[in-house]
Design an enzyme around this catalytic site. Structure first.
Site, PDB file in Angstrom:
ATOM      1  N   ASP A 110      36.063  95.561  95.869  1.00 29.99           N
ATOM      2  CA  ASP A 110      37.055  94.755  95.252  1.00 29.99           C
ATOM      3  C   ASP A 110      37.710  93.871  96.248  1.00 29.99           C
ATOM      4  O   ASP A 110      38.295  94.638  97.270  1.00 29.99           O
ATOM      5  CB  ASP A 110      38.127  95.551  94.576  1.00 29.99           C
ATOM      6  CG  ASP A 110      39.079  94.841  93.758  1.00 29.99           C
ATOM      7  OD1 ASP A 110      38.741  93.766  93.627  1.00 29.99           O
ATOM      8  OD2 ASP A 110      40.096  95.579  93.143  1.00 29.99           O
ATOM      9  N   ASP A 123      35.566  88.652  92.362  1.00 29.65           N
ATOM     10  CA  ASP A 123      35.841  89.117  93.422  1.00 29.65           C
ATOM     11  C   ASP A 123      35.732  90.774  93.299  1.00 29.65           C
ATOM     12  O   ASP A 123      36.376  91.475  94.393  1.00 29.65           O
ATOM     13  CB  ASP A 123      37.492  88.866  93.639  1.00 29.65           C
ATOM     14  CG  ASP A 123      38.264  89.376  92.466  1.00 29.65           C
ATOM     15  OD1 ASP A 123      37.587  89.584  91.318  1.00 29.65           O
ATOM     16  OD2 ASP A 123      39.409  89.581  92.563  1.00 29.65           O
ATOM     17  N   GLU A 124      34.790  91.037  92.219  1.00 27.58           N
ATOM     18  CA  GLU A 124      34.422  92.654  92.508  1.00 27.58           C
ATOM     19  C   GLU A 124      33.125  92.910  91.792  1.00 27.58           C
ATOM     20  O   GLU A 124      32.644  92.022  90.918  1.00 27.58           O
ATOM     21  CB  GLU A 124      35.510  93.326  91.686  1.00 27.58           C
ATOM     22  CG  GLU A 124      35.840  92.882  90.347  1.00 27.58           C
ATOM     23  CD  GLU A 124      36.819  93.786  89.579  1.00 27.58           C
ATOM     24  OE1 GLU A 124      36.928  95.007  89.846  1.00 27.58           O
ATOM     25  OE2 GLU A 124      37.633  93.325  88.801  1.00 27.58           O
TER      26      GLU A 124
END
Length: 360
Positions: A11, A104-105
């Protein structure tokens, strides 16, 4: 409980805001919001802004009231996508079992990995090091035997940290975990649980399966299992695509129909570009409108034949716009195409059994 898998959840830390601070060094160390303004919504907040209570999805007006010195910048989604692609290339150097959740993860299954590394901890540490070296950004990681635990763990030592929940630690860890920290339990459900005197995993664990189903419906089964460390969902690198969408949140609200139609034309063209790259067509088009007061309206049209390009999207979107129930300033427009010409393919995933001793 299956204990032989090694799952990592990566993350990125305050991703959009961190990109802006990296690209524009004068913003480093300052409270920053990406998106927002007086009439918008915060897309991301820097850690400096979070100290004042600024959070993503918060109305910009509220954010500026909480932090009068807040710096607000326009989102640059193309830049965020570019960096996200760099990061994913790093993931694929270690494993092909990568399941992106957003820009983003992502989840990674490193039970078997391309580097033949025994320790999932070392893999996560190496990935985070590579991300920092190549992008200048930091990431946090969670490591455990399933996706739920890895997700919970990645939030534990943020920012720029990692945590492993070893199989021998799972039951104790889950019993001590505050209920609002459980992935999948939102604010409303957490409040309901608090009213039932369920504050930690140990309280949740006292409830029978029947009790939880009566209280929370189908989710009761999920809560019963995860508090015992059971979550069998595999990392799915190839999700079956059900729709293709383009949305645009506007820096300033659209006040008249001419401005709306101009944006719908741009969105229609972008939708065609995305579809043509993947040779996708669809029979159902949905118009999404979000107004200044955050109320949302959608209307769809389904036809027998596939929609044919941006002009078809645009003309249909205009007709769907005319069906809206009221006139208010518009802050978001979106078009999505579904009922696609993609045949579903069942994937057979083989879980290789590997001893867990080398997890650390």
């Amino acid at each position: 409980m299956q204990t032989d898998r090694k799952i990592i959840h990566i993350d990125m830390d305050a991703f959009y805001a961190s990109v802006e601070q990296h690209d524009f060094p004068e913003l480093k160390g300052k409270p920053l919001a990406v998106g927002g303004g007086m009439y918008g919504v915060v897309a991301a907040a820097s850690y400096e802004a979070r100290k004042f209570g600024v959070r993503s999805a918060m109305p910009g007006k509220t954010a500026m009231e909480k932090c009068p010195q807040l710096i607000v910048v326009k989102p640059r989604f193309q830049r965020y996508k570019e960096i996200s692609q760099q990061i994913r290339k790093i993931f694929y150097e270690f494993t092909d079992l990568v399941e992106p959740l957003s820009l983003d993860e992502a989840y990674l299954d490193v039970t078997e990995n391309k580097k033949d590394m025994e320790s999932a901890n070392d893999i996560a540490r190496e990935i985070r090091k590579r991300i920092f070296e190549e992008t200048g950004l930091t990431a946090s990681a969670g490591i455990s035997i399933n996706k739920f635990l890895a997700k919970v763990a990645s939030d534990y030592n943020k920012p720029n940290g990692q945590k492993t929940i070893h199989p021998t630690q799972i039951l104790d860890f889950m019993e001590d975990l505050p209920i609002e920290k459980f992935f999948g339990i939102g604010k409303v459900t957490a409040n309901k649980m608090h009213e039932l005197h369920i504050f930690k995993g140990s309280d949740l664990k006292k409830k029978s399966l029947d009790d939880l189903i009566k209280l929370f419906g189908k989710s009761g089964n999920y809560y019963y299992n995860v508090v015992r460390g059971i979550h069998n969902s595999e990392v799915k690198p190839h999700r079956i695509q059900k729709s293709v969408a383009v949305e645009e949140t506007f820096w300033e609200n659209l006040l008249d129909e001419e401005a709306v139609f101009k944006q719908l034309k741009i969105i229609s063209e972008e939708l065609e570009i995305r579809l043509s790259k993947k040779e996708i067509k669809g029979k159902s088009l949905t118009l999404k409108i979000k107004y200044m007061d955050f109320t949302q309206y959608t209307r769809s049209k389904t036809q027998e034949v596939y929609f044919d390009g941006n002009l078809d999207f645009y003309e249909t979107a205009q007709k769907l716009w005319e069906l809206r129930p009221f006139d208010k300033p518009v802050r978001l427009l979106g078009l999505s195409l579904s009922n696609l010409n993609i045949s579903e393919k069942k994937q057979i995933s083989v879980q290789l059994k590997i001893p867990f001793e080398e997890f650390d």
